[in-house]
Design a protein around this motif. Structure first.
Motif, PDB file in Angstrom:
ATOM      1  N   GLN A 118       0.804  -1.223   0.000  1.00  0.00           N
ATOM      2  CA  GLN A 118       0.000   0.000   0.000  1.00  0.00           C
ATOM      3  C   GLN A 118       0.832   1.267   0.000  1.00  0.00           C
ATOM      4  O   GLN A 118       0.288   2.366  -0.171  1.00  0.00           O
ATOM      5  CB  GLN A 118      -0.950   0.004   1.209  1.00  0.00           C
ATOM      6  CG  GLN A 118      -0.292   0.275   2.554  1.00  0.00           C
ATOM      7  CD  GLN A 118       0.329  -0.967   3.172  1.00  0.00           C
ATOM      8  OE1 GLN A 118       0.381  -2.024   2.524  1.00  0.00           O
ATOM      9  NE2 GLN A 118       0.769  -0.859   4.407  1.00  0.00           N
TER      10      GLN A 118
ATOM     11  N   ARG B  13      -6.890   3.259  -6.437  1.00  0.00           N
ATOM     12  CA  ARG B  13      -7.190   4.135  -5.308  1.00  0.00           C
ATOM     13  C   ARG B  13      -6.116   4.037  -4.234  1.00  0.00           C
ATOM     14  O   ARG B  13      -5.691   5.047  -3.674  1.00  0.00           O
ATOM     15  CB  ARG B  13      -8.555   3.777  -4.717  1.00  0.00           C
ATOM     16  CG  ARG B  13      -8.990   4.676  -3.570  1.00  0.00           C
ATOM     17  CD  ARG B  13     -10.312   4.204  -2.975  1.00  0.00           C
ATOM     18  NE  ARG B  13     -10.204   2.857  -2.457  1.00  0.00           N
ATOM     19  CZ  ARG B  13      -9.698   2.560  -1.251  1.00  0.00           C
ATOM     20  NH1 ARG B  13      -9.232   3.530  -0.470  1.00  0.00           N
ATOM     21  NH2 ARG B  13      -9.644   1.311  -0.849  1.00  0.00           N
ATOM     22  N   ILE B  14      -5.665   2.826  -3.947  1.00  0.00           N
ATOM     23  CA  ILE B  14      -4.626   2.652  -2.921  1.00  0.00           C
ATOM     24  C   ILE B  14      -3.323   3.303  -3.358  1.00  0.00           C
ATOM     25  O   ILE B  14      -2.617   3.959  -2.573  1.00  0.00           O
ATOM     26  CB  ILE B  14      -4.418   1.148  -2.629  1.00  0.00           C
ATOM     27  CG1 ILE B  14      -5.651   0.577  -1.917  1.00  0.00           C
ATOM     28  CG2 ILE B  14      -3.160   0.934  -1.794  1.00  0.00           C
ATOM     29  CD1 ILE B  14      -5.557  -0.896  -1.619  1.00  0.00           C
TER      30      ILE B  14
ATOM     31  N   ASP C 160      -3.895   7.141  -3.138  1.00  0.00           N
ATOM     32  CA  ASP C 160      -4.015   7.568  -1.739  1.00  0.00           C
ATOM     33  C   ASP C 160      -2.666   7.533  -1.037  1.00  0.00           C
ATOM     34  O   ASP C 160      -2.349   8.408  -0.221  1.00  0.00           O
ATOM     35  CB  ASP C 160      -5.009   6.674  -0.996  1.00  0.00           C
ATOM     36  CG  ASP C 160      -6.449   6.961  -1.381  1.00  0.00           C
ATOM     37  OD1 ASP C 160      -6.696   8.003  -2.026  1.00  0.00           O
ATOM     38  OD2 ASP C 160      -7.327   6.138  -1.046  1.00  0.00           O
ATOM     39  N   SER C 161      -1.854   6.540  -1.365  1.00  0.00           N
ATOM     40  CA  SER C 161      -0.518   6.449  -0.772  1.00  0.00           C
ATOM     41  C   SER C 161       0.334   7.641  -1.176  1.00  0.00           C
ATOM     42  O   SER C 161       1.012   8.250  -0.333  1.00  0.00           O
ATOM     43  CB  SER C 161       0.149   5.146  -1.215  1.00  0.00           C
ATOM     44  OG  SER C 161       1.492   5.091  -0.784  1.00  0.00           O
TER      45      SER C 161
END
Length: 256
Positions: free
Chosen positions: A73, A171-172, A175-176
């Motif tokens: 992630q 998305r991950i 977002d990271s």
């Protein structure tokens, strides 16, 4: 080595002349626009290809290892930090040093050995105003823009690899990157790029203005200008990184 040292001293003096002349408002706007077109749009494609490839390669190298230790992630965050802090500004500057810095040295060196520089003096035109300042301004403006574009291209390249090869959700990944980056990380890339752009332009122009020996001298000036620009980029990058990021490193703590 003595010739290189003399040219290095000449470059320092030329930097001072550029600063003084710019403070006096001596700008040749048509030349500035022409040089901006040379530095920016004509270098865009190679900068995009370089950044996209680097983003893909970096992701290939780190994603598998991070996934194996259960930290997949944070792949996007690590890539975003690497691009903004180091990879994008340095590699874009290296591309520009090879393409534009060499052109500056060759063009001005040819003018020097063919006595066109002397003709400018006869016409009461200062070569610093007419040749050097437009190139310095063009590099200092266009290199930060190219660096920002390179960051975006590198992130897209990394995203393609992360999602299609390693199966990380988009998305991950995004977002990271958002959690890792802060405003200073994003601002540091253009700041470095401005410094690198000034170094490339000053070194290329100075080596051109100190060219002697005809066509052979032009070739030697071009080669040594590129090598010196690369060394200046790497050395200045160390000191800039030391000043900008010494003691930092908390950006990723909130994402882990």
């Amino acid at each position: 080595m003595s010739l290189w040292f003399r040219r290095f001293i000449a470059a320092i003096f030329l930097s001072g002349q550029v600063i003084v002349h710019m403070l006096r408002g001596k700008f040749n706007y048509p030349n500035i626009i022409e040089q901006m077109a040379l530095v920016g749009p004509e270098s865009l494609l190679i900068a995009l290809v370089t950044a996209t490839t680097i983003g893909m390669v970096f992701t290939i190298q780190v994603a598998r290892e991070f996934i194996n230790i259960g930290a997949g992630q944070i792949v996007g965050g690590v890539l975003s930090l690497a691009l903004t802090r180091e990879l994008a500004p340095v590699l874009t500057a290296v591309v520009l040093a090879g393409r534009v810095g060499s052109a500056f040295a060759a063009e001005i060196g040819t003018m020097k050995v063919s006595e066109q520089i002397d003709a400018l003096y006869i016409l009461k035109t200062d070569p610093v105003d007419y040749l050097v300042i437009p190139r310095v301004i063009a590099c200092c403006i266009m290199l930060p823009l190219l660096t920002i574009v390179s960051i975006v291209a590198g992130m897209i390249g990394g995203l393609i690899i992360a999602t299609n090869i390693f199966g990380l959700p988009i998305r991950i990944f995004l977002d990271s990157a958002r959690n890792f980056l802060n405003v200073w990380d994003i601002c540091s890339a253009p700041i470095k790029a401005v410094c690198f752009g000034a170094l490339i332009a000053i070194i290329g122009c100075s080596w051109g203005l100190t060219t002697t020996g005809g066509a052979k001298g032009v070739g030697q000036s071009t080669t040594t200008a590129v090598v010196t620009s690369l060394l200046a980029i790497f050395i200045s990058n160390f000191f800039l990184s030391w000043v900008m990021f010494q003691g930092s490193g908390s950006a990723g703590s909130k994402a882990i």
